[in-house]
Design a protein around this motif. Structure first.
Motif, PDB file in Angstrom:
ATOM      1  N   CYS A 289       0.837  -1.197   0.000  1.00  0.00           N
ATOM      2  CA  CYS A 289       0.000   0.000   0.000  1.00  0.00           C
ATOM      3  C   CYS A 289       0.876   1.253   0.000  1.00  0.00           C
ATOM      4  CB  CYS A 289      -0.925   0.005   1.212  1.00  0.00           C
ATOM      5  SG  CYS A 289      -2.063  -1.407   1.275  1.00  0.00           S
ATOM      6  N   MET A 299       2.017  -1.826   7.158  1.00  0.00           N
ATOM      7  CA  MET A 299       0.877  -2.732   7.203  1.00  0.00           C
ATOM      8  C   MET A 299       1.068  -3.717   8.356  1.00  0.00           C
ATOM      9  SD  MET A 299       0.059  -3.587   3.207  1.00  0.00           S
ATOM     10  CE  MET A 299       1.504  -4.637   3.057  1.00  0.00           C
ATOM     11  N   VAL A 309      -3.793  -0.829   7.822  1.00  0.00           N
ATOM     12  CA  VAL A 309      -2.929   0.027   7.013  1.00  0.00           C
ATOM     13  C   VAL A 309      -2.916   1.433   7.605  1.00  0.00           C
ATOM     14  CG1 VAL A 309      -2.512   0.930   4.696  1.00  0.00           C
ATOM     15  CG2 VAL A 309      -3.581  -1.315   4.971  1.00  0.00           C
ATOM     16  N   TYR A 322      -5.003   6.089   0.204  1.00  0.00           N
ATOM     17  CA  TYR A 322      -4.217   4.873   0.331  1.00  0.00           C
ATOM     18  C   TYR A 322      -4.552   3.998  -0.874  1.00  0.00           C
ATOM     19  CZ  TYR A 322      -3.413   5.849   5.367  1.00  0.00           C
ATOM     20  OH  TYR A 322      -3.051   6.399   6.576  1.00  0.00           O
ATOM     21  N   THR A 323      -3.532   3.594  -1.620  1.00  0.00           N
ATOM     22  CA  THR A 323      -3.728   2.694  -2.751  1.00  0.00           C
ATOM     23  C   THR A 323      -3.011   1.388  -2.463  1.00  0.00           C
ATOM     24  OG1 THR A 323      -3.933   4.503  -4.349  1.00  0.00           O
ATOM     25  CG2 THR A 323      -3.314   2.336  -5.211  1.00  0.00           C
ATOM     26  N   CYS A 324      -3.747   0.284  -2.566  1.00  0.00           N
ATOM     27  CA  CYS A 324      -3.190  -1.038  -2.278  1.00  0.00           C
ATOM     28  C   CYS A 324      -3.244  -1.900  -3.534  1.00  0.00           C
ATOM     29  CB  CYS A 324      -3.970  -1.718  -1.159  1.00  0.00           C
ATOM     30  SG  CYS A 324      -3.907  -0.812   0.411  1.00  0.00           S
ATOM     31  N   SER A 337      -8.286   1.642  -3.905  1.00  0.00           N
ATOM     32  CA  SER A 337      -7.893   2.956  -3.411  1.00  0.00           C
ATOM     33  C   SER A 337      -8.962   3.510  -2.471  1.00  0.00           C
ATOM     34  CB  SER A 337      -7.686   3.928  -4.578  1.00  0.00           C
ATOM     35  OG  SER A 337      -7.310   5.208  -4.112  1.00  0.00           O
TER      36      SER A 337
END
Length: 346
Positions: A289, A299, A309, A322-324, A337
């Motif tokens: 992430c 994480m 996260v 937050y982009t995972c 996201s």
């Protein structure tokens, strides 16, 4: 012969099963075209042309956004590699730059209109006549509110008049675009793109009560399991649409999320950096992430499918996410996201 028949039937059923799982699509988001004074919201026509050529050369199915959304709501099977093209705000370069190319490729597209600058005949925005012309060649239109205000922040400043204010913004725009553009306006379903991509739980509930699907600006593919009050799109302006990235993004798959700790997006001094907890449908140990700046996020795995996260540093005003991502199969990636709306300290 019977064994062969059973084998062929099994293959057919397997293929049918795989096709039935084509329940996702990628939505692209644009604003301006060849407007170099606004680099964060503009894409060069050279790059836009390369993107459209890529879609054509690689047999992508380009659908109007409303059709894609309707199929997902009704859990109908989508064609392989379905993509929708959306354009926010209705700047003049949509007509002068993007439209001729989209018309050439016969690609449908969806323009989210905030109607005040059109009503006031701003030279920087589309005219109703231009929109009507584009409507004959694949354009559809949807609500982007009347005057494109910061609805979430307005609600915090003036909670007493919040519901009335937001309702007026949405309804005034809808009345105007339906009067001017008729059946080219998305009504089945009705769709609203949040100004600046900002939303919170309160706004989502109000928009839902007015009968709309809500559309955000944070990245990720959409599926029949998406939150239909915050559908994600991949921004293509400001350097985010370079061809190497583009090829990755239009082949992404929705991260298999079972549950999200909360759909709330508001971040105050008290909860900055915010915590996001995701429960996955299956273990994905290569999950990573990142913040909007590309900083890797810490994480903590609570069990084999649940991860907590949280950024190491407080997020900066006005927005972040937050982009995972995790590797899916072949060259494809899972993508998710979550938007954060950062509030100023009083």
């Amino acid at each position: 012969m019977k064994t062969l028949t059973h084998y062929l039937l099994a293959v057919f059923l397997l293929q049918s099963s795989l096709l039935a799982h084509q329940n996702h699509a990628v939505v692209l988001q644009y604003h301006r075209f060849d407007e170099n004074r606004y680099p964060s919201t503009s894409i060069s026509m050279e790059l836009f042309t390369q993107q459209m050529q890529y879609l054509a050369d690689n047999n992508y199915t380009v659908w109007p956004f409303s059709k894609t959304v309707k199929y997902l709501i009704e859990k109908k099977e989508l064609p392989d590699k379905t993509v929708s093209i959306t354009i926010d705000d209705g700047y003049r370069s949509v007509y002068t730059k993007a439209y001729p190319l989209l018309k050439k490729y016969k690609f449908p597209f969806t323009v989210f209109v905030n109607s005040v600058p059109v009503v006031h005949e701003s030279v920087h925005y589309l005219t109703w006549d231009e929109m009507r012309e584009m409507g004959k060649y694949g354009a559809e239109y949807a609500n982007h509110t009347y005057s494109h205000q910061f609805l979430v922040r307005d609600g915090i400043k003036d909670p007493k008049n919040y519901k009335k204010h937001v309702t007026k913004e949405i309804k005034m725009c809808e009345v105007k675009i339906e009067k001017e553009l008729g059946d080219k306006v998305c009504t089945d379903p009705k769709i609203l793109a949040y100004p600046f991509g900002e939303y919170d739980e309160q706004l989502m509930q109000l928009v839902k009560s007015l009968g709309y699907i809500g559309v955000a600006q944070n990245s990720g593919p959409i599926s029949d399991k998406s939150n239909f009050m915050a559908l994600t799109r991949f921004p293509m302006s400001g350097g985010f649409g370079e061809m190497k990235q583009f090829a990755v993004k239009i082949n992404t798959l929705p991260l298999p999320v079972e549950a999200v700790s909360s759909e709330e997006t508001l971040v105050t001094q008290a909860n900055n950096p915010p915590v996001l907890t995701l429960t996955l449908q299956k273990p994905l140990k290569d999950l990573q992430c990142f913040t909007a700046e590309g900083e890797k996020i810490a994480m903590q795995w609570l069990d084999e499918k649940t991860v907590k996260v949280q950024s190491k540093e407080p997020l900066l005003y006005p927005r972040n996410h937050y982009t995972c991502t995790a590797h899916a199969k072949g060259d494809a990636w899972y993508w998710y996201s979550h938007l954060w709306v950062i509030l100023k300290e009083k």
